[in-house]
Motif scaffolding. Structure first.
Motif, PDB file in Angstrom:
ATOM      1  N   ASN A 154       0.816  -1.209   0.000  1.00  0.00           N
ATOM      2  CA  ASN A 154       0.000   0.000   0.000  1.00  0.00           C
ATOM      3  C   ASN A 154       0.852   1.263   0.000  1.00  0.00           C
ATOM      4  OD1 ASN A 154       1.008  -0.282   2.551  1.00  0.00           O
ATOM      5  ND2 ASN A 154      -0.935  -0.079   3.614  1.00  0.00           N
ATOM      6  N   GLU A 199      -4.906   1.753   0.739  1.00  0.00           N
ATOM      7  CA  GLU A 199      -5.554   0.526   0.308  1.00  0.00           C
ATOM      8  C   GLU A 199      -4.537  -0.379  -0.403  1.00  0.00           C
ATOM      9  OE1 GLU A 199      -8.567  -0.376   1.053  1.00  0.00           O
ATOM     10  OE2 GLU A 199      -9.157   1.503   1.995  1.00  0.00           O
ATOM     11  N   ASN A 200      -4.960  -1.593  -0.722  1.00  0.00           N
ATOM     12  CA  ASN A 200      -4.056  -2.568  -1.338  1.00  0.00           C
ATOM     13  C   ASN A 200      -3.892  -2.287  -2.833  1.00  0.00           C
ATOM     14  OD1 ASN A 200      -3.646  -3.983   1.061  1.00  0.00           O
ATOM     15  ND2 ASN A 200      -5.425  -5.274   0.727  1.00  0.00           N
ATOM     16  N   TYR A 234      -6.026  -0.036  -7.530  1.00  0.00           N
ATOM     17  CA  TYR A 234      -6.184  -0.768  -6.279  1.00  0.00           C
ATOM     18  C   TYR A 234      -7.121  -1.957  -6.435  1.00  0.00           C
ATOM     19  CZ  TYR A 234      -3.906   3.183  -3.994  1.00  0.00           C
ATOM     20  OH  TYR A 234      -3.002   4.126  -3.609  1.00  0.00           O
ATOM     21  N   LYS A 261      -2.576  -2.078   8.446  1.00  0.00           N
ATOM     22  CA  LYS A 261      -1.992  -1.880   7.122  1.00  0.00           C
ATOM     23  C   LYS A 261      -0.716  -1.059   7.147  1.00  0.00           C
ATOM     24  CE  LYS A 261      -6.295  -2.280   4.468  1.00  0.00           C
ATOM     25  NZ  LYS A 261      -7.196  -1.599   3.500  1.00  0.00           N
TER      26      LYS A 261
END
Length: 779
Positions: free
Chosen positions: A51, A75-76, A93, A660
């Protein structure tokens, strides 16, 4: 150049929302070891981790980070693309979000169109590929293809190209001549259409040329190549597939760069010319035992994204020697437990779930931030200790660290080197017992704390004697039973704190919080968990003792405080209290029903409280005022799930672990000193370039109960403050926050002072120690 200028003009359009840069007070500590994608610009290589992104300047070798601190969402990431024409980086993403990075990586535009699309299922919004053509980008997704206009920075049409207009997974697109091709997964084949057609939104204009599942499609000069999920690569000519090769592993990434075709598998990077002649092959080597994820090239080097070493750089002409390229950082972006000491931070990656179940067992090692350097210890060097969680640093020997394993016992680390793994064979630590398997060994050590005498206390789950003490000097162990209050064994213990009088306060899963105090050869033990004791839940998740010896209790359903800890064992009717605040004139319970993950007390007795889904709260000492409430919406937090918090009390740096990633916030608060010997003021002198009203003069290393007077050289009072009265964030010109005071340069008339010499007079109200500091202000 025209394209670049046009993009800059668009910045002034009011509907464009650019992310905020938080780099003034925040710092990111992200991991860049596992790379998702890698792309090349004229001057840089960009590599995307989970991320966060870093760039590598090919001429200067300079590394720069691009994280939530600079405006990324956290976010990923699934894919990135760089446009040399428009000089921008596009980030895609897994949830469908798109971000565009402009201006030498200084501005980030967030685009939520796909995320907010209600007609597309959430699991179908993943961005798979970007393909730039003229002034648009074709975006391959798990629902089809969307078109984004780079001139206007807005979405155009979306193509659902499945049978009867169904949403299907498009892995990649390629354009050759006047035709656009889409490789599709889920046995949806390869489909094509006329790229110039004004009606590509109609699925009937898309022709299926072959069935099957295809992971990539790419154009190189006048040729078209595609890979199928059975590890085969083909050339497409007149809608016919000609097999070129079958790989031992699935192709993960296929792209055309600088007139070359680059194909990446988990252990090889193959580079071909347009005739599919192999020009170079880079393979995984023992010294960099990893998996490849993606690759790109320039005229001289191959740059390979990996799972474990960031980017590996090697010569195209002789790809046998590798150079590791990435910024420093922890092993992973999933910190579980953190522990700060002066200018140090230790990090583990857990973990266990809310039911204290460590399965599936992880093997992740630990990280140590020492000054500005990250020292990472992988699992292979950690004596095979799994599920590492709580961390305790010996206060009498900061080079000795103990890390709990929720499966293997207790790991001792000396001078950065794991030296001993304590288990059932060499300590009093005990395994849980499985009646069905008497040989099963599972030692679930959780919270640990050193007391003032240098004894290490640990708590082990699912045994009758969970509380253990260990003396690192004498190597003696002692065990204490909880059977007086717990008969069915507890699933887990989430936290532990030790008071000045030696009382151990322990958070439990099913039995509320437990007080334990030794008394000669015996001990007192008691728990509070019932509703009639005002406990909102018997699942206690976090504990903290503040400077008034009040116990703050975080639970699965809110916050409580035990104000009178001294009579805990004697009072038969003891109960805890909620904190009632006034919100818009309505009385409410502070943090009502919140799942609290951690509570930390800073130098001014204020509280930092982490939650599972609402970010982190910074509260005044009594909880009545919320000083800050940081979430993903108003801060660089990559997630609202806070896993742990720790404070460097010497400088007020607050480390915040999220699900995260790890960040730190310079709160300015710091711990107090016993004397005024080290007290100092800075900056000194205050120069005209220093923004005194915003950045403030700091008076550091002051004692706990102090009066501060600032006068001019003639003795006229300019400002005055006192501990516990003139607290920070209350609007005073001179404020005290723990061991630091802050002055905004204003006098009693609320005007900024003139140039001159000022006296800062410190007086400890308890010891009567005094000290005078001189401060020069130049305006």
């Amino acid at each position: 150049m025209f394209k670049r200028v046009f993009v800059l003009v668009i910045y002034f359009f009011p509907f464009l929302q650019f992310a905020q840069d938080f780099s003034t007070l925040w710092e990111g500590h992200f991991s860049f070891y596992s790379i998702k994608d890698i792309v090349e610009s004229d001057t840089k290589i960009y590599a995307a981790a989970q991320n966060a992104i870093f760039s590598y300047n090919k001429q200067t070798n300079e590394l720069e980070q691009l994280t939530t601190i600079h405006g990324l969402s956290g976010e990923n990431i699934s894919i990135i693309y760089y446009s040399d024409t428009y000089e921008l980086l596009i980030v895609g993403y897994e949830n469908g979000l798109i971000e565009i990075v402009f201006d030498n990586d200084e501005n980030v535009l967030t685009i939520n169109d796909i995320v907010d699309k209600p007609t597309i299922p959430p699991n179908s919004k993943r961005i798979n590929h970007f393909n730039a053509y003229q002034n648009v980008v074709y975006i391959s997704t798990n629902y089809g293809i969307s078109v984004f206009n780079l001139d206007r920075l807005e979405f155009g049409d979306t193509y659902f190209i499945g049978n009867s207009g169904a949403q299907i997974q498009v892995s990649q697109t390629a354009i050759i001549g006047d035709e656009i091709y889409a490789s599709c997964l889920g046995s949806n084949g390869i489909r094509k259409a006329q790229v110039s057609s004004p009606n590509l939104i109609d699925y009937q204009n898309w022709q299926t040329i072959v069935s099957g599942s295809f992971s990539a499609i790419e154009t190189l000069e006048d040729k078209l190549f595609t890979t199928r999920t059975d590890n085969r690569i083909f050339q497409i000519t007149n809608n016919t597939l000609s097999q070129l090769f079958q790989y031992a592993n699935p192709p993960l990434d296929v792209r055309a760069v600088n007139g070359l075709l680059i194909l990446t598998t988990i252990n090889n990077v193959f580079i071909y010319d347009s005739n599919f002649d192999l020009l170079s092959q880079a393979s995984v080597i023992p010294s960099f035992n990893t998996q490849f994820t993606s690759a790109t090239t320039d005229s001289e080097y191959i740059y390979i994204g990996t799972k474990d070493f960031g980017v590996l750089k090697t010569l195209i002409s002789s790809p046998v020697d590798f150079e590791e390229v990435h910024p420093e950082g922890p092993l992973l972006n999933t910190p579980f437990s953190i522990q700060a000491t002066p200018n140090n931070l230790w990090v583990t990656f857990g973990d266990y779930d809310i039911f204290f179940n460590p399965y599936p067992l992880n093997s992740l090692g630990f990280s140590h931030l020492k000054g500005d350097e990250w020292i990472n210890t992988p699992y292979s060097a950690a004596l095979n200790a799994r599920c590492l969680n709580a961390i305790s640093i010996n206060p009498f020997n900061n080079n000795q660290v103990f890390i709990s394993s929720f499966f293997n016992g207790l790991l001792e680390v000396n001078e950065e080197v794991p030296t001993t793994l304590y288990n059932q064979t060499n300590s009093d630590l005990e395994s849980l017992v499985l009646p069905s398997d008497p040989n099963y060994v599972d030692i679930r050590v959780g919270p640990s704390k050193f007391d003032s005498a240098g004894l290490l206390w640990t708590v082990t789950s699912l045994i009758d004697k969970p509380l253990k003490s260990y003396n690192p000097t004498t190597s003696q162990w002692r065990s204490y039973s909880f059977t007086d209050i717990i008969q069915d064994r507890n699933l887990g213990y989430g936290d532990m704190v030790i008071g000045d009088n030696g009382t151990k306060w322990i958070a439990s899963y099913e039995h509320g919080f437990i007080g334990f105090k030794e008394s000669g050869n015996s001990f007192n033990i008691k728990k509070l968990f019932r509703e009639e004791e005002n406990m909102p839940s018997s699942y206690v998740t976090a504990l903290a003792l503040d400077k008034r010896n009040q116990l703050w209790i975080g639970t699965y359903r809110g916050l409580r405080v035990l104000y009178n800890t001294t009579s805990f064992f004697e009072d038969d009717d003891i109960s805890v209290d909620e904190i009632i605040i006034s919100e818009d004139g309505i009385a409410k319970e502070l943090l009502f029903q919140q799942i609290i993950t951690d509570i930390e007390v800073d130098g001014s007795n204020n509280k930092w409280i982490g939650t599972v889904s609402s970010g982190i709260f910074y509260l005044s000492s009594d909880g009545q005022k919320t000083i800050f409430h940081f979430t993903t919406d108003n801060s660089p937090l990559p997630s609202n799930e806070i896993t742990d918090v720790s404070i460097d009390q010497t400088n007020g740096t607050v480390y915040i672990a999220t699900s995260k990633g790890l960040l730190s916030f310079r709160s300015g608060s710091s711990g107090t000193q016993e004397t005024l010997q080290a007290a100092h003021v800075y900056p000194n002198p205050v120069r005209p370039t220093f923004n005194i009203t915003e950045d403030r003069v700091k008076i550091k290393d002051i004692s706990e109960n102090i009066n501060i007077k600032i006068t001019d050289i003639e003795g006229n009072l300019v400002a005055e403050a006192q501990s516990r009265i003139n607290l920070r964030y209350r609007g005073y010109n001179l404020e005290i926050d723990g061991g630091t005071a802050f002055w905004n340069g204003k006098n009693l008339a609320n005007n900024v002072v003139k140039s001159g010499v000022y006296l800062v007079m410190l007086s400890d109200l308890d010891t009567f120690e005094t000290k005078v500091l001189k401060l020069m202000v130049v305006r």
